[in-house]
Motif scaffolding. Structure first.
Motif, mmCIF file in Angstrom:
data_model
loop_
_atom_site.group_PDB
_atom_site.id
_atom_site.type_symbol
_atom_site.label_atom_id
_atom_site.label_comp_id
_atom_site.label_asym_id
_atom_site.label_seq_id
_atom_site.Cartn_x
_atom_site.Cartn_y
_atom_site.Cartn_z
ATOM 1 N N ALA A 97 64.215 71.024 56.050
ATOM 2 C CA ALA A 97 65.002 72.105 56.633
ATOM 3 C C ALA A 97 65.892 71.593 57.760
ATOM 4 C CB ALA A 97 64.076 73.204 57.146
ATOM 5 N N ARG A 98 65.395 70.622 58.473
ATOM 6 C CA ARG A 98 66.175 70.013 59.550
ATOM 7 C C ARG A 98 66.367 68.530 59.245
ATOM 8 N NH1 ARG A 98 63.898 72.559 65.262
ATOM 9 N NH2 ARG A 98 64.149 74.762 64.679
ATOM 10 N N GLN A 99 67.483 68.012 59.668
ATOM 11 C CA GLN A 99 67.801 66.613 59.357
ATOM 12 C C GLN A 99 66.790 65.677 60.018
ATOM 13 O OE1 GLN A 99 71.265 64.296 61.098
ATOM 14 N NE2 GLN A 99 72.042 64.623 59.011
ATOM 15 N N PRO A 100 66.229 64.742 59.268
ATOM 16 C CA PRO A 100 65.306 63.768 59.879
ATOM 17 C C PRO A 100 66.042 62.900 60.904
ATOM 18 C CG PRO A 100 65.863 63.124 57.637
ATOM 19 C CD PRO A 100 66.425 64.498 57.830
ATOM 20 N N HIS A 101 65.372 62.629 62.003
ATOM 21 C CA HIS A 101 66.039 61.903 63.092
ATOM 22 C C HIS A 101 65.339 60.600 63.471
ATOM 23 C CE1 HIS A 101 63.001 64.433 65.207
ATOM 24 N NE2 HIS A 101 62.830 63.319 65.902
ATOM 25 N N ALA A 102 64.151 60.317 62.897
ATOM 26 C CA ALA A 102 63.412 59.115 63.304
ATOM 27 C C ALA A 102 62.730 58.484 62.102
ATOM 28 C CB ALA A 102 62.380 59.454 64.375
ATOM 29 N N ILE A 103 62.700 57.141 62.083
ATOM 30 C CA ILE A 103 62.020 56.391 61.033
ATOM 31 C C ILE A 103 61.448 55.121 61.645
ATOM 32 C CG2 ILE A 103 64.096 55.109 60.331
ATOM 33 C CD1 ILE A 103 63.089 55.335 57.420
ATOM 34 N N CYS A 104 60.284 54.693 61.168
ATOM 35 C CA CYS A 104 59.719 53.424 61.638
ATOM 36 C C CYS A 104 58.782 52.854 60.579
ATOM 37 C CB CYS A 104 58.986 53.582 62.968
ATOM 38 S SG CYS A 104 57.398 54.411 62.883
ATOM 39 N N PHE A 105 58.700 51.519 60.539
ATOM 40 C CA PHE A 105 57.773 50.841 59.639
ATOM 41 C C PHE A 105 56.344 51.045 60.129
ATOM 42 C CE2 PHE A 105 61.574 48.340 58.554
ATOM 43 C CZ PHE A 105 61.471 48.336 57.169
ATOM 44 N N CYS A 106 55.410 51.103 59.204
ATOM 45 C CA CYS A 106 53.984 51.203 59.550
ATOM 46 C C CYS A 106 53.402 49.803 59.682
ATOM 47 C CB CYS A 106 53.230 52.008 58.494
ATOM 48 S SG CYS A 106 53.673 53.744 58.465
ATOM 49 N N GLY A 107 53.736 49.144 60.774
ATOM 50 C CA GLY A 107 53.228 47.800 61.016
ATOM 51 C C GLY A 107 53.656 46.836 59.929
ATOM 52 N N ASN A 108 52.705 46.037 59.452
ATOM 53 C CA ASN A 108 52.991 45.046 58.414
ATOM 54 C C ASN A 108 52.857 45.603 57.004
ATOM 55 O OD1 ASN A 108 53.631 42.635 59.910
ATOM 56 N ND2 ASN A 108 51.490 42.598 60.582
ATOM 57 N N THR A 109 52.606 46.901 56.876
ATOM 58 C CA THR A 109 52.513 47.500 55.544
ATOM 59 C C THR A 109 53.915 47.748 54.999
ATOM 60 O OG1 THR A 109 52.566 49.819 56.230
ATOM 61 C CG2 THR A 109 50.450 48.679 56.376
ATOM 62 N N ARG A 110 53.991 48.192 53.753
ATOM 63 C CA ARG A 110 55.287 48.484 53.143
ATOM 64 C C ARG A 110 55.645 49.968 53.244
ATOM 65 N NH1 ARG A 110 57.917 44.736 50.210
ATOM 66 N NH2 ARG A 110 56.870 42.756 49.839
ATOM 67 N N ASP A 111 54.853 50.714 54.003
ATOM 68 C CA ASP A 111 55.146 52.130 54.197
ATOM 69 C C ASP A 111 55.952 52.325 55.475
ATOM 70 O OD1 ASP A 111 53.639 52.464 51.966
ATOM 71 O OD2 ASP A 111 51.894 53.317 52.997
ATOM 72 N N PHE A 112 56.551 53.512 55.594
ATOM 73 C CA PHE A 112 57.215 53.862 56.838
ATOM 74 C C PHE A 112 57.062 55.355 57.087
ATOM 75 C CE2 PHE A 112 60.370 53.061 53.482
ATOM 76 C CZ PHE A 112 60.865 54.331 53.257
ATOM 77 N N LEU A 113 57.239 55.733 58.352
ATOM 78 C CA LEU A 113 57.147 57.123 58.775
ATOM 79 C C LEU A 113 58.542 57.688 58.965
ATOM 80 C CD1 LEU A 113 54.337 56.798 61.482
ATOM 81 C CD2 LEU A 113 54.070 57.558 59.114
ATOM 82 N N VAL A 114 58.714 58.954 58.554
ATOM 83 C CA VAL A 114 59.981 59.665 58.734
ATOM 84 C C VAL A 114 59.672 60.991 59.405
ATOM 85 C CG1 VAL A 114 61.982 60.703 57.608
ATOM 86 C CG2 VAL A 114 61.011 58.577 56.713
ATOM 87 N N ALA A 115 60.503 61.384 60.382
ATOM 88 C CA ALA A 115 60.228 62.620 61.121
ATOM 89 C C ALA A 115 61.493 63.427 61.353
ATOM 90 C CB ALA A 115 59.569 62.297 62.459
ATOM 91 N N SER A 116 61.322 64.745 61.275
ATOM 92 C CA SER A 116 62.295 65.709 61.782
ATOM 93 C C SER A 116 61.549 66.592 62.772
ATOM 94 C CB SER A 116 62.890 66.539 60.645
ATOM 95 O OG SER A 116 61.900 67.387 60.079
ATOM 96 N N ASP A 117 62.210 67.601 63.321
ATOM 97 C CA ASP A 117 61.523 68.464 64.280
ATOM 98 C C ASP A 117 60.372 69.235 63.637
ATOM 99 O OD1 ASP A 117 63.342 67.553 66.052
ATOM 100 O OD2 ASP A 117 64.397 69.455 66.347
ATOM 101 N N ASP A 118 60.468 69.501 62.323
ATOM 102 C CA ASP A 118 59.452 70.344 61.690
ATOM 103 C C ASP A 118 58.616 69.630 60.632
ATOM 104 O OD1 ASP A 118 61.371 70.006 59.796
ATOM 105 O OD2 ASP A 118 61.784 72.134 59.480
ATOM 106 N N ARG A 119 58.799 68.310 60.468
ATOM 107 C CA ARG A 119 58.068 67.635 59.402
ATOM 108 C C ARG A 119 57.924 66.144 59.721
ATOM 109 N NH1 ARG A 119 60.151 67.222 53.101
ATOM 110 N NH2 ARG A 119 58.163 66.570 52.167
ATOM 111 N N ILE A 120 56.726 65.586 59.498
ATOM 112 C CA ILE A 120 56.494 64.146 59.636
ATOM 113 C C ILE A 120 55.804 63.669 58.363
ATOM 114 C CG2 ILE A 120 55.405 62.304 60.971
ATOM 115 C CD1 ILE A 120 55.418 64.120 63.393
ATOM 116 N N CYS A 121 56.362 62.634 57.716
ATOM 117 C CA CYS A 121 55.817 62.126 56.457
ATOM 118 C C CYS A 121 55.573 60.625 56.546
ATOM 119 C CB CYS A 121 56.782 62.385 55.299
ATOM 120 S SG CYS A 121 57.037 64.110 54.899
#
Length: 768
Positions: A174-198
């Motif tokens: 619903a809102r544009q995601p504004h932040a992303i970061c790698f999960c350490g040495n894994t191949r995953d990453f986190l993405v966040a907007s004001d109303d959702r974190i994945c």
């Protein structure tokens, strides 16, 4: 008035007679020069024939001033001055016939390497191609970059400098995601907007877990290298912590105080934070974050917090505070806070480990160059505040990231994201050369050392480490230090080290010139290790016995080397001078030194180690008399022309005069502060190391109270010095308020000028 002139004329004639009578016994001819009482300083042309050891200086006080005769005859034995300035541009001589190893070739390459002027650009992303300052991240290994562009994730391969592709974020945002970061040495990453974190997999773009957003923008977040712990800070100053799987994320208690910045320790167990004062948080076994006050109540104004593996820092304008664990006086490990003043006030920093047991901070800040502010990036060591040579940046950095090894850097500025590769820890003193020297000693037969020594001897080019003979001496001293260390370990040596020791012993038994020079140097070091650096009356009888015994061994071995060969190594000549002046039993302190010094200058004119040794022993507490040190420094420096002459002058005074207990006003009046200023300018402009002697030379120039102002002395220093060195705090000689206050004033004036210039440009734009 006429009566005064008549009196002055009579006084001049009396002075002439006085000088003639006094010096008749020490010179071949009578001095009959008129000494002016009107001149600030009168130079007397002494006869060329000066006694070999020293000459008396009978005018020790009063209004009249004369130059003291040089205390060593060799200083008058060269018809032409030596020219060294152009040697810094000489080409490197190829030595293909010596079949040097790759490591020896690297030794030469590193010794003559030039300061990198820029970083190698890898990827540049314009501002309109990503969602904002938190919408990109760099992987710990520096191989990947991830960005958010609208509702898409874009991946870059930094090894090939290519964009791999992109994929749409799964689900509805619903809102544009504004932040992303790698999960350490894994191949995953986190993405966040004001109303959702994945948490999203980079393999297939699938959602691994999801929670409700925090209702506001994430200002900063960090995942531990292992990929299991997450902490984040919102723009309102609330601190959150939990698992990187997004389970158990909860607000961390900060006693109602807004957290202004934070960072996560690499072990994932502690957080360093700033709430106007420093704070620590530790995670217990129940995953609860407990607050701990650091115990140091300094207040911060514009903090940027960086957590390292063992040390952590608050970057706060011109001040850098480093927190580490150290053993206290009771033998217990406790928090220790050290503060340093920065001449390049930092705005951002990040930490990295550039070897298995060493880590550093990468810092961006402003330095002052010829009255203009300039953004730079540099490495900073938390233990002693040493730093690398700076690299200029085009614009003010707004965000800074680096790989775990520090060689890949991502910088956000007003143009966008710029990813670059860089040389880690380039310094003017080329510390890698010393490490390579030890490596060659350990890993190669010692005939490799001899071939490298030969290759260095063929060079004519000078480097920041000195003349080619200085590089030869550095190489041989690595053998000596290694030999001495291994001998001290006794029978507990591992097999690998035992073989190195046997290799060195066997090399010495062969009786070569280099091996015996190394051995003589080693004996001299053993002598001084036994004696220590304290006053003579603090040395035990046993220590004196060891001192004399090993100095005698050094003398026998080195004097044989110097007698046998036409061109003995600099290490042999210089160490023999030291041994001679260590007052061997039954000898006079300066016997034989003049001839050795002349020989050293003839063979190795660009090396001044022998002059440093003599100058130090001309201090009054050793064998010198009033004025001899200053006179000697001037005379030896005058063997050279150009800017190198002033370098020699400043180094001899900087190294030695700080040990003078109480220089007289007459001695201070002999010092030429303009030559000291010239030397400081040359050190900065030629990219030479800012060693302690440079600081001491600055203090000597300042203490003369003469024609050089403190502002002039600091204007050049702050171009090359990013952080006031650790030895500043313990030095009463030059650790004055001017060390920080004058640079602060210069920066303030430069910022005011920059603001006025910006206002004028803005006014001009409005008028147009």
């Amino acid at each position: 008035m006429n009566a005064f002139k008549d009196f002055a004329a009579v006084l001049r004639q009396v002075c002439v007679c006085f000088l003639g009578v006094v010096f008749l016994g020490g010179c071949d001819s009578v001095i009959s020069h008129t000494v002016s009482i009107d001149a600030e300083q009168t130079v007397v042309a002494w006869p060329e024939t000066v006694p070999a050891a020293r000459s008396d200086w009978t005018i020790a006080s009063g209004e009249l001033q004369v130059w003291k005769p040089v205390p060593m005859a060799y200083l008058k034995s060269f018809e032409q001055k030596f020219s060294m300035d152009s040697r810094f541009d000489d080409p490197i001589v190829e030595c293909t016939d010596l079949n040097l190893s790759e490591d020896s070739l690297s030794f030469i390459e590193q010794a003559y390497s030039q300061k990198p002027e820029s970083m190698e650009s890898v990827v540049s992303i314009p501002m309109d191609a990503f969602n904002g300052p938190r919408s990109f991240d760099l992987s710990l290994d520096g191989k990947r970059l991830v960005t958010l562009n609208s509702d898409h994730v874009e991946l870059y391969n930094l090894e090939t400098a290519k964009r791999l592709g992109s994929f749409a974020l799964p689900g509805e945002w619903a809102r544009q995601p504004h932040a992303i970061c790698f999960c350490g040495n894994t191949r995953d990453f986190l993405v966040a907007s004001d109303d959702r974190i994945c948490r999203i997999s980079s393999r297939d773009g699938s959602v691994q877990n999801e929670i409700k957003g925090l209702g506001e923008t994430i200002a900063k977040w960090k995942v531990s290298p292992s990929g299991d712990v997450l902490v984040l800070l919102t723009e309102s100053g609330t601190l959150w912590g939990g698992e990187a799987t997004l389970e158990g994320l909860s607000q961390i208690n900060s006693d109602g105080t807004n957290v202004r910045d934070m960072d996560l320790f690499s072990n994932g167990k502690s957080i360093i934070a700033d709430v106007s004062v420093p704070l620590l948080y530790h995670r217990n076994d129940q995953n609860v974050w407990l607050q701990q006050k650091v115990g140091f109540e300094f207040e911060t104004e514009h903090p940027h917090v960086v957590a390292g593996s063992e040390s952590h820092c608050w970057v706060d304008g011109p001040t850098i505070e480093v927190l580490s664990k150290k053993e206290n006086a009771e033998g217990k490990v406790a928090d220790h806070l050290a503060m340093a003043h920065s001449y390049w006030p930092p705005n951002l920093a990040c930490s990295y480990s550039w070897s298995t047991d060493s880590y550093s901070f990468l810092v961006t800040g402003e330095r002052l160059v010829r009255g203009k502010l300039q953004w730079v990036i540099y490495d900073l060591a938390p233990a002693n505040y040493t730093h690398s040579a700076p690299i200029e940046l085009d614009y003010k950095p707004q965000r800074l990231l680096c790989s775990d090894g520090g060689s890949v850097v991502a910088i956000l500025d007003k143009r966008g994201i710029n990813v670059s590769r860089r040389t880690v820890w380039y310094t003017a003193d080329h510390w890698q050369v010393s490490e390579l020297g030890y490596y060659i000693v350990n890993q190669y037969p010692l005939d490799e050392v001899e071939r490298l020594y030969e290759a260095l001897g063929r060079q004519t080019r000078y480097s920041a480490l000195g003349a080619p003979s200085d590089l030869q001496q550095l190489l041989l001293s690595r053998v000596s230090y290694r030999w001495n260390y291994l001998e001290q370990q006794g029978d507990d040596l591992p097999e690998e080290q035992r073989l190195v020791l046997e290799k060195i012993r066997s090399w010495h038994k062969q009786g070569g010139v280099l091996a015996r020079s190394v051995s003589g140097f080693r004996h001299h070091r053993i002598a001084w290790d036994a004696r220590g650096n304290g006053m003579g009356n603090t040395v035990s009888a046993k220590a004196w016995e060891t001192f004399n015994e090993h100095n005698e061994l050094a003398y026998n071995e080195l004097s044989e080397v110097c007698a046998e060969v036409k061109e003995p190594p600099l290490l042999a000549l210089e160490t023999l001078v030291h041994v001679q002046m260590d007052h061997r039993p039954g000898t006079s302190p300066l016997v034989g030194v003049n001839d050795l010094a002349r020989r050293c200058v003839e063979l190795y004119p660009g090396s001044i180690g022998v002059a440093e040794a003599i100058a130090f022993k001309l201090l009054p507490q050793w064998y010198g008399e009033e004025g001899e040190l200053v006179s000697f420094a001037r005379a030896h420096a005058d063997l050279y022309d150009g800017r190198f002459s002033d370098l020699v002058y400043a180094k001899l005074l900087g190294v030695c005069l700080s040990h003078h207990a109480n220089p007289t006003m007459q001695e201070k009046r002999q010092i030429d502060p303009r030559r000291l200023q010239s030397a400081i300018d040359t050190v900065v402009e030629w990219g030479l190391p800012i060693d302690l002697w440079v600081w001491e030379a600055r203090q000597v120039a300042s203490s003369t109270g003469a024609s050089v102002s403190d502002v002039e002395l600091y204007e050049k220093m702050i171009e090359a010095v990013g952080v006031v060195p650790r030895f500043d705090s313990g030095s009463r000689r030059w650790g004055t308020p001017n060390t920080t206050e004058i640079p602060k004033r210069l920066y303030k004036e430069a910022r005011q000028a920059a603001m006025s210039e910006a206002d004028s440009e803005l006014a001009g734009t409005v008028d147009d």
